[in-house]
Scaffold this active site. Structure first.
Site, PDB file in Angstrom:
ATOM      1  N   SER A  71    -112.714  35.820  25.015  1.00 23.10           N
ATOM      2  CA  SER A  71    -111.317  35.521  25.415  1.00 23.10           C
ATOM      3  C   SER A  71    -111.332  33.968  25.635  1.00 23.10           C
ATOM      4  O   SER A  71    -112.110  33.551  26.202  1.00 23.10           O
ATOM      5  CB  SER A  71    -110.955  36.331  26.658  1.00 23.10           C
ATOM      6  N   ALA A 128    -116.703  29.810  28.797  1.00 21.37           N
ATOM      7  CA  ALA A 128    -117.330  29.906  30.144  1.00 21.37           C
ATOM      8  C   ALA A 128    -116.526  28.775  31.075  1.00 21.37           C
ATOM      9  O   ALA A 128    -115.933  27.890  30.526  1.00 21.37           O
ATOM     10  CB  ALA A 128    -118.699  29.838  30.344  1.00 21.37           C
ATOM     11  N   LYS A 163    -117.139  33.154  34.709  1.00 17.24           N
ATOM     12  CA  LYS A 163    -116.406  33.419  33.868  1.00 17.24           C
ATOM     13  C   LYS A 163    -115.225  34.123  34.389  1.00 17.24           C
ATOM     14  O   LYS A 163    -115.370  34.838  35.360  1.00 17.24           O
ATOM     15  CB  LYS A 163    -117.208  34.176  32.621  1.00 17.24           C
ATOM     16  N   GLU A 183    -115.428  41.418  29.344  1.00 20.31           N
ATOM     17  CA  GLU A 183    -116.576  40.360  28.797  1.00 20.31           C
ATOM     18  C   GLU A 183    -118.027  40.822  29.309  1.00 20.31           C
ATOM     19  O   GLU A 183    -118.887  40.681  28.267  1.00 20.31           O
ATOM     20  CB  GLU A 183    -116.231  39.000  29.329  1.00 20.31           C
TER      21      GLU A 183
END
EC number: 5.3.1.6
Length: 233
Positions: A29, A87, A98, A107
């Protein structure tokens, strides 16, 4: 001199070269991955390969599907060959913070499933300690979020804020709140994570510890690649 976007893009080839036909790929993401997904689709079309994507956020899944990537639910796969994500911070031992986008739980699930977990960053994300430049996101249940935030604050006189967007509480894809915790250099990530994860109401923390296999860093002097075996920034 390259800007942040160009530095991120400079890391893509080294990651994409590790993706092969038939792989199940964890797609992360955030801004870096949103730039990467079109390049992944280009690679698939150019090399005539097929991959299956498992995405950490609804937004990434939408982008991938629009570009012709086959996307499935995480429960539909038994393993993930490779996961690629960005990150918010990377320390000297390839540990991460993160969750700036609020997708930390998904994640963490996907990164933990992956046989190889690759992180793409620009050099500004390299830190001396986790929390140096970015607050630690903690995903919590709505029911007792205030009680949890007070317990976290009491851990070491920390500042804790519920994340807001346009004066409205931010809601994760899982329907929870995010607490952003300001850390200092004296906090041990392992101990802090253990404290947090055992609080009733905490779903996950933004600490990603001992899970990264490779960090690819875009710098003004070229791309640096760090592997778990030689994990010193």
């Amino acid at each position: 001199m390259m800007d942040t976007k160009q530095l991120k893009i400079s890391t893509f080839n080294d990651a994409l070269n590790q993706i092969e036909d038939g792989m199940v790929v964890g797609i992360g993401s955030g801004s870096t991955i949103e730039l990467l997904v079109p390049k992944l689709a280009e690679k698939m079309n150019h090399e005539q390969i097929e991959i299956t994507g498992v995405c950490t956020s609804n937004k990434t899944a939408y982008i991938a599907k629009e570009l012709g990537v086959r996307v499935v639910d995480v429960n539909d796969v038994s393993k993930i060959d490779i996961a690629i994500d960005g990150a918010d911070e990377v320390d000297n031992h390839l540990n991460l913070i993160k969750g700036g986008g609020g997708a930390l739980f998904r994640e963490k699930v996907i990164d933990a499933m992956a046989e190889t977990f690759i992180v793409l960053i620009d050099e500004s994300k390299c830190v001396d300690y986790l929390g140096q430049t970015f607050k630690l996101p903690v995903e919590v249940d709505k029911f007792n979020w205030l009680l949890v935030s007070k317990k976290i604050a009491a851990y070491d006189n920390l500042k804790v804020k519920r994340r807001m967007v346009d004066d409205v509480p931010f809601i994760t894809d899982n329907g929870n709140y995010i607490l952003d915790v300001a850390l200092h250099s004296g906090i041990d990530p392992y101990e802090m994570h253990e404290f947090l994860i055992h609080l009733v109401g905490v779903l996950e923390t933004g600490y990603f510890i001992d899970v990264t296999d490779q960090v690819i860093i875009g710098t003004q002097n070229g791309v640096r690649i760090l592997n778990k075996s030689n994990d010193v920034l």
